[in-house]
Design a protein around this motif. Structure first.
Motif, PDB file in Angstrom:
ATOM      1  N   ARG A 196       0.845  -1.208   0.000  1.00  0.00           N
ATOM      2  CA  ARG A 196       0.000   0.000   0.000  1.00  0.00           C
ATOM      3  C   ARG A 196       0.876   1.253   0.000  1.00  0.00           C
ATOM      4  O   ARG A 196       0.635   2.212  -0.732  1.00  0.00           O
ATOM      5  CB  ARG A 196      -0.911  -0.024   1.231  1.00  0.00           C
ATOM      6  N   ASP A 197       1.909   1.196   0.835  1.00  0.00           N
ATOM      7  CA  ASP A 197       2.810   2.328   0.963  1.00  0.00           C
ATOM      8  C   ASP A 197       3.509   2.612  -0.370  1.00  0.00           C
ATOM      9  O   ASP A 197       3.603   3.761  -0.822  1.00  0.00           O
ATOM     10  CB  ASP A 197       3.827   1.963   2.048  1.00  0.00           C
ATOM     11  N   ASP A 200       0.991   4.035  -2.859  1.00  0.00           N
ATOM     12  CA  ASP A 200       0.683   5.441  -2.575  1.00  0.00           C
ATOM     13  C   ASP A 200       1.808   6.351  -3.063  1.00  0.00           C
ATOM     14  O   ASP A 200       1.558   7.393  -3.666  1.00  0.00           O
ATOM     15  CB  ASP A 200       0.472   5.645  -1.065  1.00  0.00           C
ATOM     16  N   ALA A 201       3.057   5.922  -2.809  1.00  0.00           N
ATOM     17  CA  ALA A 201       4.192   6.746  -3.217  1.00  0.00           C
ATOM     18  C   ALA A 201       4.247   6.895  -4.740  1.00  0.00           C
ATOM     19  O   ALA A 201       4.705   7.909  -5.257  1.00  0.00           O
ATOM     20  CB  ALA A 201       5.497   6.141  -2.695  1.00  0.00           C
ATOM     21  N   GLY A 203       1.530   6.705  -6.702  1.00  0.00           N
ATOM     22  CA  GLY A 203       0.228   7.131  -7.221  1.00  0.00           C
ATOM     23  C   GLY A 203      -0.480   6.015  -7.969  1.00  0.00           C
ATOM     24  O   GLY A 203      -1.177   6.256  -8.962  1.00  0.00           O
ATOM     25  N   TYR A 205      -2.937   2.363  -8.109  1.00  0.00           N
ATOM     26  CA  TYR A 205      -3.922   1.519  -7.430  1.00  0.00           C
ATOM     27  C   TYR A 205      -3.216   0.267  -6.925  1.00  0.00           C
ATOM     28  O   TYR A 205      -2.255  -0.203  -7.549  1.00  0.00           O
ATOM     29  CB  TYR A 205      -5.013   1.070  -8.408  1.00  0.00           C
ATOM     30  N   TYR A 228      -6.204  -2.707   2.883  1.00  0.00           N
ATOM     31  CA  TYR A 228      -5.091  -2.063   2.174  1.00  0.00           C
ATOM     32  C   TYR A 228      -5.320  -1.885   0.676  1.00  0.00           C
ATOM     33  O   TYR A 228      -4.896  -0.883   0.100  1.00  0.00           O
ATOM     34  CB  TYR A 228      -3.806  -2.879   2.375  1.00  0.00           C
ATOM     35  N   ASP A 230      -7.149  -1.423  -3.030  1.00  0.00           N
ATOM     36  CA  ASP A 230      -8.314  -0.762  -3.622  1.00  0.00           C
ATOM     37  C   ASP A 230      -9.319  -1.811  -4.078  1.00  0.00           C
ATOM     38  O   ASP A 230     -10.522  -1.619  -3.934  1.00  0.00           O
ATOM     39  CB  ASP A 230      -7.870   0.102  -4.808  1.00  0.00           C
TER      40      ASP A 230
END
Ligand SMILES: *Cc1c(COP(=O)(O)O)cnc(C)c1O
Length: 413
Positions: A196-197, A200-201, A203, A205, A228, A230
């Motif tokens: 997930r991390d 996110d970093a 951008g 899914y 965690y 999407d």
């Protein structure tokens, strides 16, 4: 409600035998094969008689394009109830906001997830096929490899565990639209928080393809990707012990996109008998007995992995957290395909699989089916000895295997 395991004959087989003895023989023969050999294919299991009854029910006759309350066909009042129950049970079981129970298979679920989130040509980061990715994770023989630009991450050469530094570096380099975590033969839990991390970093899914561990997750024997990812894609027929089929879970924000990606984008009419059978399986999986089953599956796999190491196999990652064991028979002096053939000759059914850093293929096995039959850690030690005997082609091994299978019929009826 006690859950019995499987019945030897599907409902209505007597009628089939009268009408079509040729096919009845095939079906009875397959039942016999399943009862007299050891089913160690990691993706297989034995469904309950209740699941088989739902599959063979009048719901098989019903056309139901669309979703409950919004169908393109008449007469859907009762199948609407079936699908609503299936969705409610799935969301409750996995703590998800939204469930789509219509995907015909695990691959259809992944196709729909990509259709919901991606455009053709987008970059996707997934486990490379050589390290255990599924066909839908970028194989050139599959729609995924044809329509998207896949980049593959792998496992560490020493530990066999996912190389998260590599995942992070590749994500920074390629800025994928989606990252997929999930594998056909990785025996450890993915670190969903770390994925997930990284997503996110970048951008991106995060899509969890939890086809294998979904039953362990239902039983609390493996961590859940639901908080965690999407989108979570799964099958219902592996450890989860339901009918052959797929499942998608997601947050409320993606619900519409996922539903439209399943129908009408990638599928037509829903298979209502299968959806009813999925609901039955979700109901079974919510019972305390299923949690005990899921934990026993893992205990059995750990014991079997250790005992196979004792037989001379190299167990990839040194063990397992799940139902899956990936092993290299190389130290015994044979490759995976030859091992599979010798095991098959002794009525032991396993798959071959890629070995991340070997030239040869290894073998992949799992404990979901034998655990449903009621086998425990004592039988895992027995199975490992039978592996040793089968690979050395010791005469009489097949009879020993038949005896063991006979003590644990896949039926309590
Ligand atoms: C089994 C599996 C699938 C596909 O399931 P099918 O029902 O065979 O299409 C997809 N992804 C992973 C990781 C799997 O293990």
């Amino acid at each position: 409600m006690p859950v019995t395991t499987t019945s030897p004959h599907p409902p209505g087989l007597e009628d089939l035998r009268m009408q079509d003895p040729e096919m009845a023989d095939v079906i009875l023969g397959e039942g016999e094969r399943q009862a007299t050999s050891l089913q160690l294919i990691a993706a297989e299991n034995f469904t309950s008689p209740a699941v088989l009854a739902a599959l063979g029910s009048p719901l098989a006759n019903k056309y139901a394009e669309g979703y409950p309350g919004a169908r393109y066909h008449g007469g859907c009042e009762l199948v609407d109830v079936a699908e609503r129950i299936a969705c409610e049970r799935a969301t409750a079981l996995f703590g998800a906001e939204h469930a789509n129970v219509q995907p015909h298979s695990g691959s259809s679920a992944v196709l729909a997830a990509y259709a919901a989130l991606l455009r053709p040509g987008d970059t996707v980061l997934a486990m490379s096929l050589a390290h255990g990715g599924h066909l839908t994770h970028g194989s050139p023989a599959n729609f995924s490899g044809r329509w998207f630009d896949f980049v593959g991450y792998g496992v560490d050469a020493e530990s066999g565990h996912i190389d998260y530094d590599q995942v992070r570096t590749l994500a920074e380099q390629h800025r994928p639209r989606a990252i997929v975590c999930g594998s056909i033969c990785y025996p450890r839990h993915p670190d969903y928080a770390q994925f997930r991390d990284i997503a996110d970093a970048a951008g991106a899914y995060l899509i969890a393809d939890a086809a294998h561990p979904m039953g362990l997750i239902a039983g609390g024997a493996a961590p859940s990707p639901v908080p965690y990812a999407d989108v979570v894609c799964a099958t219902t027929h592996k450890v989860l012990r339901g009918p052959r089929g797929g499942l998608i879970l997601c947050g409320a924000g993606l619900a519409d996109r996922i539903d439209r990606a399943v129908f009408p984008f990638t599928q037509g009419g829903a298979q209502m008998n299968t959806i009813a059978a999925k609901a039955v399986a979700f109901g079974e999986a919510a019972a305390p007995a299923f949690a005990a089953y899921a934990h026993q599956v893992v205990d059995n796999a750990r014991r079997l992995a250790g005992a196979l190491a004792g037989q001379g196999f190299t167990v990839i990652t040194g063990g397992t957290d799940t139902h899956v064991i990936t092993a290299d028979p190389g130290p015994i002096g044979i490759g995976g395909p030859q091992a599979r053939a010798r095991l098959a000759a002794a009525n032991i059914v396993v798959d071959t699989c890629p070995l991340p850093y070997g030239n040869e293929r290894g073998i992949r096995l799992g404990t979901a089916a034998v655990t449903t039959q009621g086998m425990g850690v004592a039988q895992m030690a027995e199975i490992a000895s039978l592996f040793g005997a089968a690979l050395r082609e010791v005469p009489g091994t097949r009879e020993e295997v038949r005896k063991l299978a006979g003590r644990f019929p896949p039926s309590s009826s």
